[in-house]
Design a protein around this motif. Structure first.
Motif, mmCIF file in Angstrom:
data_model
loop_
_atom_site.group_PDB
_atom_site.id
_atom_site.type_symbol
_atom_site.label_atom_id
_atom_site.label_comp_id
_atom_site.label_asym_id
_atom_site.label_seq_id
_atom_site.Cartn_x
_atom_site.Cartn_y
_atom_site.Cartn_z
ATOM 1 N N UNK A 1 -24.487 -26.409 -24.795
ATOM 2 C CA UNK A 1 -23.797 -27.551 -24.200
ATOM 3 C C UNK A 1 -23.242 -27.112 -22.854
ATOM 4 N N UNK A 2 -23.589 -27.851 -21.791
ATOM 5 C CA UNK A 2 -23.212 -27.496 -20.428
ATOM 6 C C UNK A 2 -22.214 -28.507 -19.873
ATOM 7 N N UNK A 3 -21.243 -28.023 -19.121
ATOM 8 C CA UNK A 3 -20.315 -28.911 -18.429
ATOM 9 C C UNK A 3 -20.977 -29.408 -17.142
ATOM 10 N N UNK A 4 -20.870 -30.712 -16.899
ATOM 11 C CA UNK A 4 -21.529 -31.294 -15.732
ATOM 12 C C UNK A 4 -20.576 -32.242 -15.010
ATOM 13 N N UNK A 5 -21.001 -32.621 -13.797
ATOM 14 C CA UNK A 5 -20.327 -33.665 -13.028
ATOM 15 C C UNK A 5 -21.413 -34.641 -12.589
ATOM 16 N N UNK A 6 -21.305 -35.896 -13.010
ATOM 17 C CA UNK A 6 -22.334 -36.894 -12.697
ATOM 18 C C UNK A 6 -21.849 -37.829 -11.591
ATOM 19 N N UNK A 7 -22.529 -38.971 -11.428
ATOM 20 C CA UNK A 7 -22.239 -39.867 -10.324
ATOM 21 C C UNK A 7 -20.861 -40.510 -10.388
ATOM 22 N N UNK A 8 -20.192 -40.509 -9.250
ATOM 23 C CA UNK A 8 -18.879 -41.143 -9.167
ATOM 24 C C UNK A 8 -19.023 -42.653 -9.054
ATOM 25 N N UNK A 9 -17.932 -43.357 -9.013
ATOM 26 C CA UNK A 9 -17.940 -44.811 -8.948
ATOM 27 C C UNK A 9 -18.751 -45.285 -7.749
ATOM 28 N N UNK A 10 -19.574 -46.289 -7.984
ATOM 29 C CA UNK A 10 -20.511 -46.885 -7.023
ATOM 30 C C UNK A 10 -21.747 -46.010 -6.796
ATOM 31 N N UNK A 11 -21.780 -44.818 -7.374
ATOM 32 C CA UNK A 11 -22.943 -43.938 -7.285
ATOM 33 C C UNK A 11 -23.300 -43.402 -8.671
ATOM 34 N N UNK A 12 -23.053 -44.215 -9.696
ATOM 35 C CA UNK A 12 -23.215 -43.751 -11.068
ATOM 36 C C UNK A 12 -24.635 -43.255 -11.344
ATOM 37 N N UNK A 13 -24.733 -42.219 -12.144
ATOM 38 C CA UNK A 13 -26.029 -41.712 -12.587
ATOM 39 C C UNK A 13 -26.713 -42.778 -13.444
ATOM 40 N N UNK A 14 -28.009 -42.906 -13.294
ATOM 41 C CA UNK A 14 -28.749 -43.882 -14.090
ATOM 42 C C UNK A 14 -28.497 -43.678 -15.578
ATOM 43 N N UNK A 15 -28.326 -44.768 -16.292
ATOM 44 C CA UNK A 15 -28.279 -44.722 -17.741
ATOM 45 C C UNK A 15 -29.706 -44.722 -18.286
ATOM 46 N N UNK A 16 -29.893 -44.246 -19.511
ATOM 47 C CA UNK A 16 -31.206 -44.283 -20.144
ATOM 48 C C UNK A 16 -31.971 -42.982 -19.994
ATOM 49 N N UNK A 17 -33.218 -43.031 -20.420
ATOM 50 C CA UNK A 17 -34.058 -41.815 -20.453
ATOM 51 C C UNK A 17 -34.885 -41.677 -19.188
ATOM 52 N N UNK A 18 -34.785 -40.516 -18.575
ATOM 53 C CA UNK A 18 -35.626 -40.098 -17.458
ATOM 54 C C UNK A 18 -36.477 -38.932 -17.948
ATOM 55 N N UNK A 19 -37.510 -38.585 -17.185
ATOM 56 C CA UNK A 19 -38.442 -37.528 -17.588
ATOM 57 C C UNK A 19 -38.591 -36.540 -16.439
ATOM 58 N N UNK A 20 -38.565 -35.266 -16.745
ATOM 59 C CA UNK A 20 -38.703 -34.238 -15.712
ATOM 60 C C UNK A 20 -40.035 -34.417 -14.981
ATOM 61 N N UNK A 21 -39.946 -34.562 -13.647
ATOM 62 C CA UNK A 21 -41.133 -34.762 -12.804
ATOM 63 C C UNK A 21 -41.584 -33.482 -12.119
ATOM 64 N N UNK A 22 -40.634 -32.670 -11.702
ATOM 65 C CA UNK A 22 -40.975 -31.442 -10.981
ATOM 66 C C UNK A 22 -39.759 -30.538 -10.941
ATOM 67 N N UNK A 23 -40.003 -29.303 -10.533
ATOM 68 C CA UNK A 23 -38.917 -28.333 -10.345
ATOM 69 C C UNK A 23 -39.169 -27.572 -9.044
#
Length: 417
Positions: free
Chosen positions: A286-308
């Motif tokens: 389990x990792x601690x993270x910081x996601x999108x702030x207000x008005x820049x929220x991280x997308x909800x739902x499932x995304x898929x790794x495209x590249x690294x």
């Protein structure tokens, strides 16, 4: 339109991995018969034995059965498939010599088979180019004959092609759909879909579903009802040779085998500001993270790794963010791309002290450099990352948002349902 809430990389090379198909397809068994001494062909039949007129060839790849010289690969009963070597055969006889010359006088190199029954060029034909074929051969009754015929390779404007996202013998994540994007509008989606097939071992329930890609092109994805099971063997077949699409015709034939790797499923809880990573159903970290702030929220739902990519420049101007919120960071480390609109999971040392406490990004999933490196090494192309307790759900065509559509709705997107 680019997502104004995401920071796209300045490098144009960081797009989702897709393999551009060559416009030419594998040679088909479709053949064109040339009669001796430029006489008109007669007695042609289609694959069901129906008599056809040479002035009105059958649609799709066809084969004529009258005696003489046969040429492959052709489509639509008359046109040579570009990019493929030309094969010439003597129906029931033996070839003595063959020449295939392009307009302007350039000849295709080639050689006769050891038994004299066929001739193949060493190189493929060019788009939209007319060729003159001249052959000397011995007919089945032993008589010497000559044949001359002009054939034209399809132009780029006459064909439609697709781009698919899986490579031969690759191993991908459990959430990767098979996806094909077409370069021309598809007018008969059912006809095209009939020529796309996915088979698996073990068998799974799955369906194709049509959509528009982010640039407006027609796209069709295949996914199973649930995530693929690790170890599943998947075979994707595309056989569009001769398929009519308005004024265009298909020329592609491909068969791709790939394997589903281990299950690596990550879940980001925006409210708790943590990311849980599970492998084969067991939570490993389990990792601690910081996601999108207000008005820049991280997308909800499932995304898929495209590249690294290990290091990436992120410039907010690429997504229309200027003024006080603007940023231009030239060396962002351990970048895992989740959407083409610019959502990444990456190291964000400038937010040190906020991980697990405050959501402070412009939509990306930020974490410490050490945690980002661990995550980067753990995930691969096709692994799912699901965000919960956020706001707007990621669009189905923003990368592979396929999993955000319920199964009944997904199936209804098939042209064959």
């Amino acid at each position: 339109m680019q997502d104004s809430r995401r920071g796209l990389p300045a490098s144009a090379g960081q797009r989702p991995r897709r393999r551009r198909l060559a416009a030419a397809a594998l040679a088909t068994a479709a053949l064109m018969t040339l009669t001796a001494c430029s006489q008109a062909a007669s007695g042609a039949t289609d694959s069901k034995g129906k008599d056809t007129s040479p002035s009105k060839p059958e649609s799709g790849a066809g084969t004529t059965k009258s005696a003489g010289i046969r040429v492959a690969p052709i489509t639509d009963g008359k046109d040579v498939i570009p990019g493929e070597p030309v094969t010439v055969k003597a129906a029931g006889g033996k070839l003595e010599s063959v020449s295939v010359t392009a307009e302007g006088g350039k000849a295709l190199d080639g050689e006769l088979s050891a038994d004299g029954t066929s001739w193949s060029s060493a190189h493929g034909t060019d788009y939209g180019t007319t060729y003159t074929l001249a052959a000397r051969y011995t007919d089945a009754d032993g008589s010497k004959k000559t044949s001359e015929k002009t054939v034209t390779a399809l132009s780029k404007d006459q064909i439609f092609v697709g781009t698919y996202n899986v490579n031969k013998n690759s191993t991908v994540g459990v959430a990767l759909p098979v996806s094909v994007v077409f370069n021309k509008p598809i007018h008969d989606k059912a006809a095209v879909e009939k020529k796309l097939k996915v088979t698996t071992s073990p068998a799974v329930e799955g369906s194709w579903s049509w959509m528009k890609d982010r640039d407006g092109k027609d796209r069709v994805d295949y996914r199973p009802k649930e995530y693929w099971k690790p170890g599943t063997k998947v075979k994707f077949r595309m056989d569009l040779v001769g398929v009519k699409n308005g004024d265009q015709v298909g020329t592609q034939k491909r068969e791709i085998d790939f394997t589903i790797g281990k299950s690596v499923v990550s879940t980001v809880d925006v409210a708790k500001k943590i990311m849980t990573v599970a492998e084969n159903g067991k939570v490993v970290r389990t990792l601690k993270v910081s996601t999108g702030k207000k008005k820049f929220e991280t997308w909800n739902g499932t995304m898929v790794v495209l590249s690294k990519v290990p290091t990436l420049r992120m410039d907010s101007s690429t997504v229309g963010i200027f003024g006080p919120e603007a940023y231009d960071m030239g060396a962002v480390k351990w970048d895992v791309q989740l959407t083409p609109s610019g959502t990444y999971a990456h190291a964000a040392p400038w937010n040190e002290g906020k991980f697990g406490r405050v959501n402070a990004s412009h939509g990306c999933i930020g974490m410490s450099t050490a945690d980002a490196k661990w995550f980067y090494d753990r995930v691969d192309f096709g692994d799912p990352v699901t965000t919960v307790n956020s706001t707007d759900t990621v669009a189905v065509n923003n990368g592979y948002g396929d999993w955000n559509v319920d199964w009944a709705k997904w199936q209804s997107g098939s042209a064959l349902k």
